[in-house]
Design an enzyme around this catalytic site. Structure first.
Site, PDB file in Angstrom:
ATOM      1  N   CYS A   7     -45.531  11.773  97.691  1.00 54.62           N
ATOM      2  CA  CYS A   7     -46.069  11.851  99.054  1.00 54.62           C
ATOM      3  C   CYS A   7     -46.912  10.612  99.358  1.00 54.62           C
ATOM      4  O   CYS A   7     -46.874  10.089 100.481  1.00 54.62           O
ATOM      5  CB  CYS A   7     -46.889  13.119  99.250  1.00 54.62           C
ATOM      6  SG  CYS A   7     -45.891  14.607  99.521  1.00 54.62           S
ATOM      7  N   ASN A  86     -33.891  16.486  88.065  1.00 60.09           N
ATOM      8  CA  ASN A  86     -34.575  17.321  87.087  1.00 60.09           C
ATOM      9  C   ASN A  86     -35.293  18.448  87.814  1.00 60.09           C
ATOM     10  O   ASN A  86     -35.977  18.223  88.809  1.00 60.09           O
ATOM     11  CB  ASN A  86     -35.585  16.486  86.286  1.00 60.09           C
ATOM     12  CG  ASN A  86     -34.885  15.520  85.343  1.00 60.09           C
ATOM     13  OD1 ASN A  86     -33.843  15.843  84.775  1.00 60.09           O
ATOM     14  ND2 ASN A  86     -35.442  14.332  85.183  1.00 60.09           N
ATOM     15  N   HIS A  99     -36.571  14.854  93.823  1.00 52.90           N
ATOM     16  CA  HIS A  99     -36.061  13.481  93.849  1.00 52.90           C
ATOM     17  C   HIS A  99     -34.733  13.411  93.128  1.00 52.90           C
ATOM     18  O   HIS A  99     -34.500  14.121  92.159  1.00 52.90           O
ATOM     19  CB  HIS A  99     -37.061  12.509  93.208  1.00 52.90           C
ATOM     20  CG  HIS A  99     -37.570  12.952  91.867  1.00 52.90           C
ATOM     21  ND1 HIS A  99     -38.549  13.912  91.729  1.00 52.90           N
ATOM     22  CD2 HIS A  99     -37.227  12.583  90.619  1.00 52.90           C
ATOM     23  CE1 HIS A  99     -38.806  14.097  90.443  1.00 52.90           C
ATOM     24  NE2 HIS A  99     -38.005  13.309  89.746  1.00 52.90           N
ATOM     25  N   HIS A 101     -32.558  10.967  90.940  1.00 49.69           N
ATOM     26  CA  HIS A 101     -32.486   9.715  90.179  1.00 49.69           C
ATOM     27  C   HIS A 101     -31.111   9.101  90.417  1.00 49.69           C
ATOM     28  O   HIS A 101     -30.087   9.798  90.313  1.00 49.69           O
ATOM     29  CB  HIS A 101     -32.620   9.990  88.679  1.00 49.69           C
ATOM     30  CG  HIS A 101     -33.967  10.483  88.238  1.00 49.69           C
ATOM     31  ND1 HIS A 101     -34.944   9.652  87.734  1.00 49.69           N
ATOM     32  CD2 HIS A 101     -34.501  11.731  88.213  1.00 49.69           C
ATOM     33  CE1 HIS A 101     -36.012  10.365  87.410  1.00 49.69           C
ATOM     34  NE2 HIS A 101     -35.770  11.631  87.685  1.00 49.69           N
TER      35      HIS A 101
END
Ligand code: 5GP
Ligand code: ZN
Length: 112
Positions: A7, A86, A99, A101
Site C-alpha cells: 500500500c 503465494n 500480488h 510474482h
C-alpha cells in the site's frame, strides 16, 4: 492499509522500480529478485487472499493477467515466464497484500 508495504508503494510513500501503472494496478520490480526478471503485479486496492475476491476483484485479477500477457515482450519475457501467487504461511506469503510474482528472463528451475 496502514503498515502494508505494498500500500505504501502504491501511495508512492516508498520508492519502487515501477514498470507499469494504471488506475487499478501497479507493476514494479521485486526488491530481492529470484530470477533475472522478477516483477510484482499488485491491485491498488488492499486485499490479501483470493478468498476475498468478489466478482469485481476477480475481474481485476483477470485484467492483471491480461496486462502481464500483453506486456511480456516489453518486459523481456518473450521466451516465457512464470506466475506465482503465494497464499498463506505454508506458501511463504510474507506480504499480506495480494500480488502476482512474474518471473522470467532466463530458464527457470522448478523447485517446490
Ligand atoms: P511473498 O513472499 O509475500 O509472496 O512475496 C513478497 C515479495 O515482496 C518478496 O519477493 C519480497 O522480496 C518483495 N518485497 C518485500 N518488500 C518489498 C519492497 O519494499 N519493495 C519491493 N520492490 N519488493 C518488496
Ligand atoms: Zn496493502
Amino acid at each position: 492499509m496502514k503498515d502494508c508495504v505494498f500500500c505504501k508503494i502504491v501511495a508512492g510513500e516508498i520508492p519502487s522500480g515501477k514498470v507499469y501503472e494504471d488506475g487499478e494496478m501497479l507493476v514494479f520490480r521485486d526488491i530481492a529478485p529470484l530470477a533475472k526478471i522478477h516483477l510484482l503485479c499488485v491491485p491498488k486496492e488492499h486485499f490479501a487472499y483470493l478468498t476475498e475476491a468478489d466478482d469485481r476483484r476477480a475481474a481485476l485479477l483477470g485484467k492483471m493477467l491480461q496486462k502481464i500477457a500483453g506486456k511480456k515482450d516489453e518486459w523481456g519475457l518473450s521466451e516465457g515466464y512464470r506466475l506465482v501467487i503465494n497464499q498463506g504461511d505454508n506458501a511463504g506469503q510474507t506480504v499480506k497484500h495480494l500480488h502476482i510474482h512474474v518471473l522470467g528472463g532466463e530458464a527457470l528451475p522448478w523447485e517446490k
